[in-house]
Write a protein that holds these residues in place. Structure first.
Motif, PDB file in Angstrom:
ATOM      1  N   TRP A  36      33.729 -62.287 -45.914  1.00 49.52           N
ATOM      2  CA  TRP A  36      33.078 -61.831 -44.703  1.00 49.52           C
ATOM      3  C   TRP A  36      34.049 -61.651 -43.550  1.00 49.52           C
ATOM      4  N   TRP A  37      35.209 -62.350 -43.610  1.00 51.07           N
ATOM      5  CA  TRP A  37      36.157 -62.280 -42.499  1.00 51.07           C
ATOM      6  C   TRP A  37      37.068 -61.050 -42.577  1.00 51.07           C
ATOM      7  N   GLU A  38      37.032 -60.314 -43.692  1.00 44.61           N
ATOM      8  CA  GLU A  38      37.971 -59.215 -43.882  1.00 44.61           C
ATOM      9  C   GLU A  38      37.647 -58.066 -42.936  1.00 44.61           C
ATOM     10  N   THR A  39      38.660 -57.431 -42.411  1.00 42.40           N
ATOM     11  CA  THR A  39      38.473 -56.286 -41.521  1.00 42.40           C
ATOM     12  C   THR A  39      39.454 -55.181 -41.886  1.00 42.40           C
ATOM     13  N   GLY A  40      39.052 -53.950 -41.601  1.00 44.47           N
ATOM     14  CA  GLY A  40      39.972 -52.819 -41.706  1.00 44.47           C
ATOM     15  C   GLY A  40      40.290 -52.355 -43.105  1.00 44.47           C
ATOM     16  N   ASN A  41      39.521 -52.798 -44.125  1.00 38.65           N
ATOM     17  CA  ASN A  41      39.856 -52.358 -45.482  1.00 38.65           C
ATOM     18  C   ASN A  41      38.669 -51.781 -46.245  1.00 38.65           C
ATOM     19  N   GLY A  42      37.561 -51.486 -45.552  1.00 36.07           N
ATOM     20  CA  GLY A  42      36.440 -50.825 -46.215  1.00 36.07           C
ATOM     21  C   GLY A  42      36.762 -49.371 -46.514  1.00 36.07           C
ATOM     22  N   TYR A  43      35.965 -48.758 -47.360  1.00 37.13           N
ATOM     23  CA  TYR A  43      36.215 -47.372 -47.767  1.00 37.13           C
ATOM     24  C   TYR A  43      36.371 -46.429 -46.574  1.00 37.13           C
ATOM     25  N   LEU A  44      35.657 -46.680 -45.478  1.00 37.63           N
ATOM     26  CA  LEU A  44      35.656 -45.770 -44.341  1.00 37.63           C
ATOM     27  C   LEU A  44      36.383 -46.332 -43.122  1.00 37.63           C
ATOM     28  N   SER A  45      37.176 -47.375 -43.329  1.00 36.84           N
ATOM     29  CA  SER A  45      38.017 -47.902 -42.251  1.00 36.84           C
ATOM     30  C   SER A  45      39.241 -47.007 -42.085  1.00 36.84           C
ATOM     31  N   ARG A  46      39.654 -46.771 -40.870  1.00 34.86           N
ATOM     32  CA  ARG A  46      40.684 -45.763 -40.591  1.00 34.86           C
ATOM     33  C   ARG A  46      42.020 -46.056 -41.257  1.00 34.86           C
ATOM     34  N   ASP A  47      42.335 -47.321 -41.531  1.00 28.49           N
ATOM     35  CA  ASP A  47      43.618 -47.665 -42.140  1.00 28.49           C
ATOM     36  C   ASP A  47      43.502 -47.955 -43.624  1.00 28.49           C
ATOM     37  N   ALA A  48      42.420 -47.512 -44.250  1.00 27.78           N
ATOM     38  CA  ALA A  48      42.246 -47.658 -45.692  1.00 27.78           C
ATOM     39  C   ALA A  48      42.696 -46.388 -46.401  1.00 27.78           C
ATOM     40  N   GLU A  49      43.250 -46.549 -47.594  1.00 29.67           N
ATOM     41  CA  GLU A  49      43.711 -45.386 -48.350  1.00 29.67           C
ATOM     42  C   GLU A  49      42.556 -44.427 -48.638  1.00 29.67           C
ATOM     43  N   SER A  50      41.395 -44.981 -48.936  1.00 31.21           N
ATOM     44  CA  SER A  50      40.228 -44.143 -49.196  1.00 31.21           C
ATOM     45  C   SER A  50      39.940 -43.221 -48.017  1.00 31.21           C
ATOM     46  N   PHE A  51      39.928 -43.784 -46.816  1.00 36.99           N
ATOM     47  CA  PHE A  51      39.607 -42.990 -45.627  1.00 36.99           C
ATOM     48  C   PHE A  51      40.646 -41.895 -45.396  1.00 36.99           C
ATOM     49  N   ARG A  52      41.922 -42.222 -45.578  1.00 40.73           N
ATOM     50  CA  ARG A  52      42.955 -41.206 -45.353  1.00 40.73           C
ATOM     51  C   ARG A  52      42.814 -40.057 -46.357  1.00 40.73           C
ATOM     52  N   ASN A  53      42.425 -40.389 -47.587  1.00 36.46           N
ATOM     53  CA  ASN A  53      42.179 -39.336 -48.567  1.00 36.46           C
ATOM     54  C   ASN A  53      41.024 -38.442 -48.130  1.00 36.46           C
ATOM     55  N   ILE A  54      39.973 -39.060 -47.612  1.00 36.00           N
ATOM     56  CA  ILE A  54      38.824 -38.275 -47.137  1.00 36.00           C
ATOM     57  C   ILE A  54      39.250 -37.333 -46.021  1.00 36.00           C
ATOM     58  N   ALA A  55      40.051 -37.838 -45.084  1.00 42.56           N
ATOM     59  CA  ALA A  55      40.515 -37.004 -43.970  1.00 42.56           C
ATOM     60  C   ALA A  55      41.321 -35.819 -44.471  1.00 42.56           C
ATOM     61  N   ASN A  56      42.136 -36.040 -45.501  1.00 46.46           N
ATOM     62  CA  ASN A  56      42.953 -34.943 -46.021  1.00 46.46           C
ATOM     63  C   ASN A  56      42.102 -33.942 -46.799  1.00 46.46           C
ATOM     64  N   ILE A  57      41.075 -34.436 -47.490  1.00 44.73           N
ATOM     65  CA  ILE A  57      40.155 -33.527 -48.176  1.00 44.73           C
ATOM     66  C   ILE A  57      39.452 -32.633 -47.154  1.00 44.73           C
ATOM     67  N   VAL A  58      38.994 -33.231 -46.072  1.00 45.04           N
ATOM     68  CA  VAL A  58      38.310 -32.473 -45.028  1.00 45.04           C
ATOM     69  C   VAL A  58      39.250 -31.422 -44.432  1.00 45.04           C
ATOM     70  N   ALA A  59      40.489 -31.821 -44.162  1.00 47.70           N
ATOM     71  CA  ALA A  59      41.431 -30.925 -43.487  1.00 47.70           C
ATOM     72  C   ALA A  59      42.007 -29.862 -44.410  1.00 47.70           C
ATOM     73  N   ASN A  60      42.318 -30.264 -45.659  1.00 50.63           N
ATOM     74  CA  ASN A  60      43.104 -29.381 -46.526  1.00 50.63           C
ATOM     75  C   ASN A  60      42.486 -29.122 -47.889  1.00 50.63           C
ATOM     76  N   GLY A  61      41.362 -29.749 -48.187  1.00 52.69           N
ATOM     77  CA  GLY A  61      40.717 -29.512 -49.468  1.00 52.69           C
ATOM     78  C   GLY A  61      41.433 -30.113 -50.642  1.00 52.69           C
ATOM     79  N   GLU A  62      42.193 -31.190 -50.431  1.00 50.08           N
ATOM     80  CA  GLU A  62      42.901 -31.842 -51.530  1.00 50.08           C
ATOM     81  C   GLU A  62      43.156 -33.305 -51.203  1.00 50.08           C
TER      82      GLU A  62
END
Length: 566
Positions: free
Chosen positions: A537-563
């Motif tokens: 419960w104490w964990e922060t910043g590592n959920g799928y949609l947290s800005r510093d998570a690898e998952s989120f960065r992949n989503i941002a790149n998919i949105v921007a560049n389609g890959e």
């Protein structure tokens, strides 16, 4: 793909209704009307027949008369509502039930038509392939078989056409009754409104698509639009096809009126406070949809990144979609509600920020945090009930968005956990009709299996023309359990043909400036903070949609560049 009726182009679907609840509500309101009439009689008697003199008696009789006059218009409004409900209840009982009873017959007839068509095709091939030296008896037998097969096919086609005609007629009568009831309810307390206003409400209520609504709205005069905004902001604010700037302003007006009418008690009061922060100058959210008193939970959708300018009256004077290249919709899963808006709003703003940074100089994003359905709990997550309800409204929202988006802009829907179940049903059950270009699932609890009878008949889910992306963290046992234990959503979205998987277990990704930086892996199922395990419960910043998570960065790149990131 969904079945579409041949003549009118209606989607073949069961009409959801509860005639008992409609009858019960109209009966309860009738009792209130009777009580109001009785109260008015008593008050009138007090006004005209109370004996005595003095200031107190005069004030009492005057107040009684004034209250009697105030009760009268309210009672009249309630009487109009009762009439509307009774009329709609009768239409539902007659026409909706008839239409629903025909759905299964149409599905069966379609299957039979397919069988008879295949039989006729086989019989024709057999006749055409007969050898030149075949006996006349054999040829005659094959011809008779073909004639009988053609006759059976034609008869089944006739049966199917008759069923479709009956269903379209019943559905059309229900649809007309629904539109009339909606228009009547929207103007129930405007009994003395000008006919032009009532005409405008009826035309909008009876429009069957965002494009039709947009055409009706464009045909209205400025005076009609202003009066609709003044009298029925909750109606036009949630009507797909009305321009988004108008909806933003209308829903904000309803929000302010709702807050002024409180308090209501938690959780609604807390949700309204949170929503107010998201609509404030710091976060600049705009209300796309707002149903504060919907049961069992309030629903809304907030758009972030809309660059709007308001005039001296506070009304938006520009198009928020000008220059926009990407519009994204975030859909939450189990237990999601407006209580989570702070975290999802942050993800929406972060997605705009990183997608614009990852794209070229012309990239500009808008993102919607969508809370438009009753998200499931532990007891209902394994079923398709919440997804079926939510997908219907999400599909409407996406069609409305497609109507308003800038030409050439890309629409992406991102679903977490059960939110992916809802999102994939909304898109896969409707095909390209909703205008979605990309579907992204993170921590998916499973997406619809093959087909979903109330949406696609016996046809499979159809994601053609849609790019599908999926990611599950290695330690996300919650998502896998949701898939394994489900009744209807046991499909891993990564197994959909053409789907592209991306990682969410940590590593490096571009920063806002483009330089590599370490990013977090998602250890469990969380969308944002905590929730990865019973002990995390104490964990922060590592959920799928947290800005510093690898998952989120992949989503941002998919949105921007389609890959996905490499």
């Amino acid at each position: 793909m969904s079945r579409i009726s041949p003549e009118r182009g209606y989607l073949l679907e069961h009409i959801d209704y509860d005639s008992g609840a409609i009858d019960g509500l109209s009966a309860a309101l009738s009792v209130l009307v009777d009580h109001a009439d009785n109260a008015r009689v008593v008050l009138t008697n007090i006004e005209n027949g109370l004996e005595g003199r003095g200031r107190a008696i005069s004030k009492l009789t005057g107040d009684a008369g004034e209250l009697a006059q105030r009760i009268r218009p309210t009672a009249m409004t309630m009487e109009r509502i009762v009439d509307v409900l009774r009329g709609y209840g009768e239409a539902v009982t007659q026409h909706a039930r008839t239409a629903n009873d025909l759905v299964d017959q149409i599905e069966t007839a379609h299957a039979s038509a397919l069988v008879t068509a295949q039989s006729a095709s086989t019989a024709r091939r057999n006749l055409e392939g007969v050898a030149d030296d075949a006996t006349a008896t054999l040829v005659a037998g094959l011809q008779q078989t073909l004639d009988e097969a053609d006759a059976a096919r034609d008869e089944q086609d006739r049966i199917l056409a008759d069923l479709w005609s009956s269903w379209e007629a019943a559905y059309s009568r229900w649809d007309d009754a629904y539109g009339a009831a909606l228009a009547a309810l929207a103007s129930a307390d405007t009994g003395y409104a000008r006919p032009t206003l009532r005409t405008a409400i009826e035309a909008l209520a009876n429009a069957d698509s965002p494009a039709e609504v947009a055409a009706v709205w464009a045909s209205l005069t400025d005076e009609q639009r202003a009066e609709l905004f003044e009298r029925r902001p909750e109606f036009i604010g949630n009507l797909e096809g009305v321009p988004y700037p108008v909806r933003f302003d209308a829903n904000r007006a309803v929000y302010e009126e709702t807050v002024a009418g409180g308090p209501y008690g938690d959780p609604l009061d807390a949700q309204l406070r949170q929503l107010g922060e998201e609509l404030g100058p710091e976060f600049a959210g705009e209300l796309v949809m707002f149903h504060p008193f919907e049961e069992p939970q309030a629903t809304a959708a907030v758009m972030y990144g809309a660059d709007v300018t308001r005039d001296d009256t506070g009304r938006i004077v520009d198009d928020p979609f000008t220059g926009v290249t990407n519009v994204n919709t975030l859909v939450g899963g189990m237990f999601s509600s407006l209580d989570d808006l702070s975290a999802w709003g942050q993800s929406a703003r972060d997605l705009n920020l990183f997608a614009d940074a990852y794209g070229d100089a012309g990239t500009r994003s808008l993102t919607i945090a969508w809370y438009g359905y009753d998200s499931p709990g532990l007891a209902t997550e394994h079923t398709m009930g919440s997804a079926t309800e939510g997908a219907a409204r999400l599909a409407d929202s996406l069609r409305g968005l497609d109507q308003e988006m800038s030409a050439g802009a890309t629409s992406t829907v991102i679903g977490h956990s059960y939110g992916s179940t809802t999102a994939f049903l909304a898109v896969g059950g409707e095909g390209a009709d909703v205008g979605v270009d990309r579907l992204i699932a993170v921590g998916s609890a499973g997406v619809p299996d093959g087909y979903h009878s109330s949406w696609t008949g016996d046809a499979p889910m159809d994601y053609s023309g849609v790019e599908v992306y999926a990611s599950r963290a290695p330690g996300d046992i919650v998502a896998r359990y949701g898939e394994w234990s489900s009744f209807g959503h046991g499909t891993d979205p990564a197994t959909i043909p053409g789907a592209i998987e991306f990682e969410s277990d940590g590593g490096t990704a571009p920063s806002l400036s483009g330089t590599p930086e370490d990013v977090a892996g998602t250890p469990g199922h969380a969308a944002h903070d905590g929730g990865n395990s019973f002990w995390g419960w104490w964990e922060t910043g590592n959920g799928y949609l947290s800005r510093d998570a690898e998952s989120f960065r992949n989503i941002a790149n998919i949105v921007a560049n389609g890959e996905v990131l490499q």
